[in-house]
Structure formats: C-alpha cells, structure tokens
Scaffold this active site. Structure first.
Site, PDB file in Angstrom:
ATOM      1  N   GLU A 203      -8.487  -0.068  -5.332  1.00 23.36           N
ATOM      2  CA  GLU A 203      -8.707   0.572  -4.007  1.00 23.36           C
ATOM      3  C   GLU A 203      -9.763  -0.199  -3.203  1.00 23.36           C
ATOM      4  OE1 GLU A 203      -6.930   2.962  -2.684  1.00 23.36           O
ATOM      5  OE2 GLU A 203      -5.802   3.553  -4.458  1.00 23.36           O
TER       6      GLU A 203
HETATM    7  C1  LIG Z   1      -4.748  -1.594 -13.317  1.00 24.01           C
HETATM    8  C2  LIG Z   1      -4.619  -2.063 -11.915  1.00 24.01           C
HETATM    9  C3  LIG Z   1      -3.856  -1.347 -11.028  1.00 24.01           C
HETATM   10  C4  LIG Z   1      -3.732  -1.772  -9.704  1.00 24.01           C
HETATM   11  N1  LIG Z   1      -2.958  -1.049  -8.868  1.00 24.01           N
HETATM   12  C5  LIG Z   1      -2.758  -1.492  -7.612  1.00 24.01           C
HETATM   13  C6  LIG Z   1      -1.877  -0.799  -6.729  1.00 24.01           C
HETATM   14  O1  LIG Z   1      -1.299   0.207  -7.094  1.00 24.01           O
HETATM   15  N2  LIG Z   1      -1.696  -1.294  -5.481  1.00 24.01           N
HETATM   16  C7  LIG Z   1      -2.338  -2.418  -5.061  1.00 24.01           C
HETATM   17  O2  LIG Z   1      -2.159  -2.825  -3.918  1.00 24.01           O
HETATM   18  N3  LIG Z   1      -3.194  -3.087  -5.871  1.00 24.01           N
HETATM   19  C8  LIG Z   1      -3.404  -2.667  -7.122  1.00 24.01           C
HETATM   20  N4  LIG Z   1      -4.240  -3.354  -7.957  1.00 24.01           N
HETATM   21  C9  LIG Z   1      -4.921  -4.553  -7.447  1.00 24.01           C
HETATM   22  C10 LIG Z   1      -6.379  -4.274  -7.134  1.00 24.01           C
HETATM   23  O3  LIG Z   1      -6.479  -3.486  -5.972  1.00 24.01           O
HETATM   24  C11 LIG Z   1      -7.104  -5.621  -6.992  1.00 24.01           C
HETATM   25  O4  LIG Z   1      -7.206  -6.174  -8.293  1.00 24.01           O
HETATM   26  C12 LIG Z   1      -8.487  -5.455  -6.385  1.00 24.01           C
HETATM   27  O5  LIG Z   1      -8.383  -5.062  -5.029  1.00 24.01           O
HETATM   28  C13 LIG Z   1      -9.305  -6.748  -6.446  1.00 24.01           C
HETATM   29  O6  LIG Z   1      -8.584  -7.828  -5.951  1.00 24.01           O
HETATM   30  P1  LIG Z   1      -8.445  -9.135  -6.849  1.00 24.01           P
HETATM   31  O7  LIG Z   1      -8.007  -8.726  -8.212  1.00 24.01           O
HETATM   32  O8  LIG Z   1      -7.584 -10.074  -6.101  1.00 24.01           O
HETATM   33  O9  LIG Z   1      -9.922  -9.669  -6.991  1.00 24.01           O
HETATM   34  P2  LIG Z   1     -10.600 -10.805  -6.134  1.00 24.01           P
HETATM   35  O10 LIG Z   1     -10.341 -10.559  -4.685  1.00 24.01           O
HETATM   36  O11 LIG Z   1     -10.266 -12.130  -6.702  1.00 24.01           O
HETATM   37  O12 LIG Z   1     -12.129 -10.474  -6.416  1.00 24.01           O
HETATM   38  C14 LIG Z   1     -12.876 -11.039  -7.487  1.00 24.01           C
HETATM   39  C15 LIG Z   1     -14.348 -10.729  -7.232  1.00 24.01           C
HETATM   40  O13 LIG Z   1     -14.766 -11.350  -6.013  1.00 24.01           O
HETATM   41  C16 LIG Z   1     -15.279 -10.376  -5.138  1.00 24.01           C
HETATM   42  N5  LIG Z   1     -14.916 -10.716  -3.768  1.00 24.01           N
HETATM   43  C17 LIG Z   1     -13.699 -10.989  -3.268  1.00 24.01           C
HETATM   44  N6  LIG Z   1     -13.761 -11.194  -1.957  1.00 24.01           N
HETATM   45  C18 LIG Z   1     -15.054 -11.054  -1.607  1.00 24.01           C
HETATM   46  C19 LIG Z   1     -15.778 -11.143  -0.384  1.00 24.01           C
HETATM   47  N7  LIG Z   1     -15.180 -11.377   0.781  1.00 24.01           N
HETATM   48  N8  LIG Z   1     -17.097 -10.947  -0.407  1.00 24.01           N
HETATM   49  C20 LIG Z   1     -17.745 -10.668  -1.558  1.00 24.01           C
HETATM   50  N9  LIG Z   1     -17.130 -10.568  -2.734  1.00 24.01           N
HETATM   51  C21 LIG Z   1     -15.793 -10.752  -2.770  1.00 24.01           C
HETATM   52  C22 LIG Z   1     -14.651  -9.059  -5.574  1.00 24.01           C
HETATM   53  O14 LIG Z   1     -15.433  -7.949  -5.171  1.00 24.01           O
HETATM   54  C23 LIG Z   1     -14.618  -9.237  -7.077  1.00 24.01           C
HETATM   55  O15 LIG Z   1     -15.868  -8.911  -7.626  1.00 24.01           O
HETATM   56  C24 LIG Z   1      -4.387  -2.945  -9.274  1.00 24.01           C
HETATM   57  C25 LIG Z   1      -5.169  -3.666 -10.175  1.00 24.01           C
HETATM   58  C26 LIG Z   1      -5.281  -3.239 -11.482  1.00 24.01           C
HETATM   59  C27 LIG Z   1      -6.138  -4.037 -12.431  1.00 24.01           C
END
Ligand SMILES: Cc1cc2nc3c(=O)[nH]c(=O)nc-3n(C[C@H](O)[C@H](O)[C@H](O)COP(=O)(O)OP(=O)(O)OC[C@H]3O[C@@H](n4cnc5c(N)ncnc54)[C@H](O)[C@@H]3O)c2cc1C
Length: 394
Positions: A203
């Site tokens: 989220e």
């Molecule tokens: C079990 C599970 C269920 C999920 N269900 C859904 C779902 O139903 N629908 C859906 O759409 N998604 C879903 N997701 C995806 C989830 O929302 C994302 O994993 C999450 O939003 C983080 O994105 P990312 O994994 O690409 O991390 P990244 O964007 O790669 O982030 C990695 C780290 O970098 C930080 N970061 C990234 N950008 C910035 C910035 N601009 N400034 C500072 N820090 C930053 C983040 O906070 C984090 O600490 C799910 C994920 C999991 C694991």
C-alpha cells in the site's frame, strides 16, 4: 498518464506466474500477473481514459486506512496471545507478568493500540461525515466520493505508517515476552512477527507515505486550501511573547495535555515553516527533513486523536474504562513534547545555522518544556488493567 481497467483472468495475453514463497502472510496468495498485449474492451475501463492515477490513488487511500485498521486488529490479537503467557510463565518464583519491565512492555503495546484505535475511528468518522454530505442521486456522485476521500489522503497515510510501525513494535515485544520460546515456531510469536512485516511495505512503503504527508499538505497550502504559512507567521510573530504556565482545569481532566499538544503544534509549525522558507522548491530533495515533518504530523495527529477520544468518553460511560483511557492518553501525550523537540531540532539544524538557528531553537525548547510526570506509575496502572482483563479491554 495511465488508465485503470479490469480484465478477466482468462483474457488472451494474461498469464499468472508461480505462487511466491513469502516471509509471512502465507495464507494469502501472491503471484506475478503478466499482461502481454491484452485487448481491453472499452466497457472494462474504470473511470476516464488517461486518469487511472485517480482510481489508483483512491484505492490506495482507502487501502491505507484499512491497512491501519487491520494492524489494529492484529495488535489486539497479539496482546490477547501475550498476556496469558506472561501470567503463566514463572521465573525467579514469580509470573513474569509481575515484573516491571514486562509490565512496561504490556503497557506500551496497550497504549499504542489505544492511540491507533482512536486515530482510525477519528479518520473513518471524518471520511464518513464527508461522504454523508453527498447525494447518491447526483450524476457525478462517484466523482464526488473520490474527491471526498482524496481530502483525507494525509489521514490515510498516517493510519498506514502509524499502524504498521506500532504493530511491528507489538510483535517485537511479543517475541521478547515469550523469551526463547518466542523464537520457536511452535509458539504464536514467529508467525505474528513475520506476518506483521509486510504492512510497512505494501500500500505504498512507509517511506513513500511519509513523503506524501508533507507534500500533500504543502500542495494544499499552495492552492490556498490550507492556511499553513499564515499559521507559521502567527507562531513566528508570537515567538518573543512570554508563555503562560500550563494550567489544570476542574472540568477537563486532560487540560494540561491539551495545552501541551497546542504548543507542540506551534513548535512543529515553526520548524516546518523555517525549513520550507530555507529550502523552498529544493525541499523535495531533502527527504530526511520531509521525514521529520511527516513524523511530527503523525505524532500530533495521534496524540490529539487519543485525547479527543478520552474526552468524549469522559462525559459518561464506564468508570474503569474512562480511568484507563485517561492514563493511556496522559502517558502518550506526556511523551509528545520530547518527540517534537527531537524532530524539530533535527529539522531546524538541517535547515539553518548560527544565529538563524539559535532563536527558533530557543522557541522550540520553550514550547516543548514540560514538568515531568511519573510515567512509571501511569504505565503500571495500564498494565495492571490489561493483565487483569487478559486482553485489550476497550
Ligand atoms: C505480499 C505482497 C503483496 C502485494 N500485493 C500487491 C497488490 O495487491 N497490488 C499491488 O499493486 N501491489 C502489491 N504489492 C507490491 C507492493 O505494493 C510493492 O512491493 C511496494 O509498493 C514497494 O514497491 P517495490 O517492491 O517496487 O519496492 P521499491 O520501490 O524498489 O522500494 C525499495 C525501497 O526503496 C524505497 N524507495 C523507493 N522509492 C523511493 C523514493 N522515491 N524515496 C525514498 N525511498 C524510496 C522504498 O521505500 C523501499 O524501502 C505486493 C507486494 C507483496 C510483497
């Protein structure tokens, strides 16, 4: 620009990958979904073409509030699974629940639960009240609902960040109270610990939600929807005026805490205002400062929610429950000035230096100065009520 849409699972070009092997919430299915040139019938478009961000952001807003509420439920369950164990586990000839350091953990879990509960009810109530003003017969009712919920994007982000982080603290203390057994799969602690962790990630990660809080507030201020800079100017204008001592009030058991929150708000406005004036457009690149401002906003909203709820109940209702709410609110609010002073100091020190730093720093210290109370007694009272009830009793 992107567009929101729905497609059937068997749509041509849509494929679902293997079930992910996750750290927690293994009762919930998570698979990669790949869309490769999937034809989307026009009737499957959600909202307007090119305006998918509005649909997505609103789903996220509601989702974030619900995530906070989900964390709240999990915290209550964690407490209910932890206290009976602490009462039953004997060490040094006594139940571990009788030790001060264990009681402090139980109190911290309970107080955070109460504050989160208050914050969730307040935010849900605000959204419900806003939506109740809309007419379901109106042609643009759906658009108005989206706009109505959008107004509370900050509250939704706060619920998400605060809820997920307090749940993480609770599960961590659960493992600790269970001791070595808490590290053994047979106990309920490892599952709770693993299941909680994802809440800080999905989220929108807590980092992204923290950035959204000051960003949304400042965009509203720039659009003239929030008199933020006027409030800052007022605080700066009053900087040199002497502060009257905090007063008790016969009709309001939380009058001191209420005044404390007001002063902490002024302190936060002062620090945020100075950082905005200093960095201006470049503030977007100062994520750490935005994080401090977000944390001050979260802490203020949380403390005020707890206080408003305790005052609302104080007028009537169960005497024991009211006493517990007062102790929990006092305990939480009394820790607020110290948090605001720390966050405000970091905000100021990262924004100004020399003479430009010393005056607001002195004002910050003045606004957050409080006479300490016996927090140990407050937390022991809270723990005693919880241990007696063997659950979160409100
Ligand atoms: C079990 C599970 C269920 C999920 N269900 C859904 C779902 O139903 N629908 C859906 O759409 N998604 C879903 N997701 C995806 C989830 O929302 C994302 O994993 C999450 O939003 C983080 O994105 P990312 O994994 O690409 O991390 P990244 O964007 O790669 O982030 C990695 C780290 O970098 C930080 N970061 C990234 N950008 C910035 C910035 N601009 N400034 C500072 N820090 C930053 C983040 O906070 C984090 O600490 C799910 C994920 C999991 C694991």
């Amino acid at each position: 620009m992107f567009t929101a849409f729905v497609v059937e699972r068997d749509a041509p070009g849509l494929s679902i990958g293997k079930e992910e092997h996750k750290m927690g919430i293994i009762g919930s299915s998570t698979c990669p979904v790949t869309l490769d040139k999937v034809p989307v019938p026009v009737e499957n478009v959600l909202g307007e073409i090119g305006a998918g961000h509005r649909v997505a952001f609103n789903i996220l807003n509601v989702g974030r509030l619900k995530l906070g509420a989900g964390c709240l439920g999990a915290m209550k369950s964690v407490i209910a699974q932890t206290i009976p164990y602490a009462k039953q586990r004997q060490q040094f000839g006594r139940a571990i629940a009788s030790f001060g350091l264990i009681q402090q953990k139980i109190a911290d879990m309970a107080i955070a639960t109460y504050v989160l509960d208050s914050l969730i009810y307040r935010s849900a109530g605000l959204i419900a009240a806003q939506l109740a003003t809309l007419s379901p017969e109106a042609e643009d009712y759906d658009q108005q609902v989206i706009k109505g919920i959008e107004e509370f994007a900050v509250e939704c982000s706060i619920a998400k960040v605060f809820g997920s982080e307090k749940l993480d603290l609770a599960v961590d203390e659960m493992v600790q109270i269970y001791g070595g057994y808490g590290f053994i799969e047979e106990s309920p602690a490892p599952r709770a610990y693993r299941d909680a962790r994802i809440n800080r990630i999905f989220e929108g990660t807590n980092e992204i939600n923290r950035l959204l809080i000051p960003d949304t507030l400042m965009r509203r201020a720039n659009r003239g929807q929030l008199p933020l800079m006027q409030a800052v100017e007022q605080v700066v204008g009053n900087l040199l005026a002497p502060l009257s001592p905090l007063m008790e009030h016969d009709d309001n058991p939380l009058h001191l805490e209420q005044q404390m929150i007001e002063r902490c708000k002024q302190a936060a406005l002062l620090c945020a205002g100075i950082s905005v004036q200093t960095h201006q457009q470049a503030l977007a690149e100062q994520q750490e400062i935005l994080g401090f401002i977000a944390d001050m906003t979260i802490e203020l909203y949380a403390a005020e929610s707890a206080l408003l709820r305790a005052l609302k109940h104080h007028a009537g209702g169960d005497e024991h429950a009211n006493a517990l709410r007062l102790d929990m609110t006092r305990s939480w609010c009394r820790e607020l000035p110290e948090k605001i002073e720390r966050l405000g100091t970091q905000t100021l020190a990262a924004s100004v230096e020399g003479d430009a730093l010393s005056m607001p720093l002195a004002a910050l210290k003045k606004l957050t100065r409080v006479t300490p109370v016996n927090g140990v007694t407050l937390k022991r009272n809270v723990a005693e009520a919880l241990i007696g009830a063997e659950r979160y009793p409100l």
